[in-house]
Scaffold this motif. Structure first.
Motif, mmCIF file in Angstrom:
data_model
loop_
_atom_site.group_PDB
_atom_site.id
_atom_site.type_symbol
_atom_site.label_atom_id
_atom_site.label_comp_id
_atom_site.label_asym_id
_atom_site.label_seq_id
_atom_site.Cartn_x
_atom_site.Cartn_y
_atom_site.Cartn_z
ATOM 1 N N VAL A 3 0.842 -1.204 0.000
ATOM 2 C CA VAL A 3 0.000 0.000 0.000
ATOM 3 C C VAL A 3 0.873 1.248 0.000
ATOM 4 O O VAL A 3 0.623 2.197 -0.748
ATOM 5 C CB VAL A 3 -0.966 -0.007 1.210
ATOM 6 C CG1 VAL A 3 -1.644 1.334 1.392
ATOM 7 C CG2 VAL A 3 -1.999 -1.110 1.048
ATOM 8 N N TYR A 4 1.905 1.262 0.813
ATOM 9 C CA TYR A 4 2.828 2.400 0.877
ATOM 10 C C TYR A 4 3.460 2.656 -0.493
ATOM 11 O O TYR A 4 3.477 3.791 -0.979
ATOM 12 C CB TYR A 4 3.912 2.124 1.924
ATOM 13 C CG TYR A 4 4.970 3.189 1.982
ATOM 14 C CD1 TYR A 4 4.789 4.323 2.763
ATOM 15 C CD2 TYR A 4 6.141 3.071 1.258
ATOM 16 C CE1 TYR A 4 5.761 5.313 2.818
ATOM 17 C CE2 TYR A 4 7.123 4.043 1.303
ATOM 18 C CZ TYR A 4 6.930 5.170 2.085
ATOM 19 O OH TYR A 4 7.890 6.147 2.121
ATOM 20 N N ILE A 5 3.968 1.604 -1.112
ATOM 21 C CA ILE A 5 4.606 1.731 -2.423
ATOM 22 C C ILE A 5 3.620 2.283 -3.436
ATOM 23 O O ILE A 5 3.919 3.229 -4.172
ATOM 24 C CB ILE A 5 5.170 0.370 -2.886
ATOM 25 C CG1 ILE A 5 6.394 0.004 -2.049
ATOM 26 C CG2 ILE A 5 5.507 0.375 -4.373
ATOM 27 C CD1 ILE A 5 6.871 -1.423 -2.246
ATOM 28 N N HIS A 6 2.435 1.683 -3.504
ATOM 29 C CA HIS A 6 1.452 2.094 -4.491
ATOM 30 C C HIS A 6 1.074 3.561 -4.329
ATOM 31 O O HIS A 6 1.123 4.341 -5.278
ATOM 32 C CB HIS A 6 0.199 1.235 -4.399
ATOM 33 C CG HIS A 6 -0.828 1.597 -5.417
ATOM 34 N ND1 HIS A 6 -1.710 2.629 -5.221
ATOM 35 C CD2 HIS A 6 -1.090 1.104 -6.636
ATOM 36 C CE1 HIS A 6 -2.479 2.740 -6.282
ATOM 37 N NE2 HIS A 6 -2.122 1.817 -7.154
ATOM 38 N N CYS A 7 0.698 3.936 -3.123
ATOM 39 C CA CYS A 7 0.237 5.311 -2.892
ATOM 40 C C CYS A 7 1.310 6.341 -3.204
ATOM 41 O O CYS A 7 1.034 7.365 -3.830
ATOM 42 C CB CYS A 7 -0.241 5.467 -1.450
ATOM 43 S SG CYS A 7 -1.799 4.632 -1.102
ATOM 44 N N ASN A 8 2.517 6.075 -2.779
ATOM 45 C CA ASN A 8 3.572 7.069 -2.952
ATOM 46 C C ASN A 8 4.089 7.178 -4.375
ATOM 47 O O ASN A 8 4.371 8.286 -4.840
ATOM 48 C CB ASN A 8 4.697 6.815 -1.957
ATOM 49 C CG ASN A 8 4.286 7.256 -0.579
ATOM 50 O OD1 ASN A 8 4.243 8.444 -0.298
ATOM 51 N ND2 ASN A 8 3.940 6.310 0.273
#
Length: 82
Positions: A3-8
């Motif tokens: 989720v962190y990777i995708h959002c950022n």
């Protein structure tokens, strides 16, 4: 992590076109490295929830709306398999 990777990556908009596709690919790699099958949908309701989660992150840097969408898709997938 996914989720962190995708959002950022999506928020950075490093590409003129394809930032969200690239972020989904990176999310998928993080999931597969953790032995989790990535799940996506082309249903209109899912696309709307995906976009709402992304916009909420862009505006507030709160991961929760996108994480909720993401986890709901994973739970749906597990229920389909059962």
């Amino acid at each position: 992590r996914a989720v962190y990777i995708h959002c950022n990556i999506a928020k950075l908009q490093p590409f003129i076109d394809g930032s969200k596709r690239t972020s989904r690919m990176m999310e998928s790699i993080a999931l597969m490295n953790a032995d989790i099958i990535p799940v996506y949908s082309s249903r209109d309701a899912d696309i709307l929830n995906y976009r709402k989660g992304q916009i909420a992150f862009y505006e507030t840097e709160n991961y929760s709306p996108y994480a909720d969408y993401f986890l709901n898709k994973q739970v749906e997938r597990i229920k389909e398999i059962e």
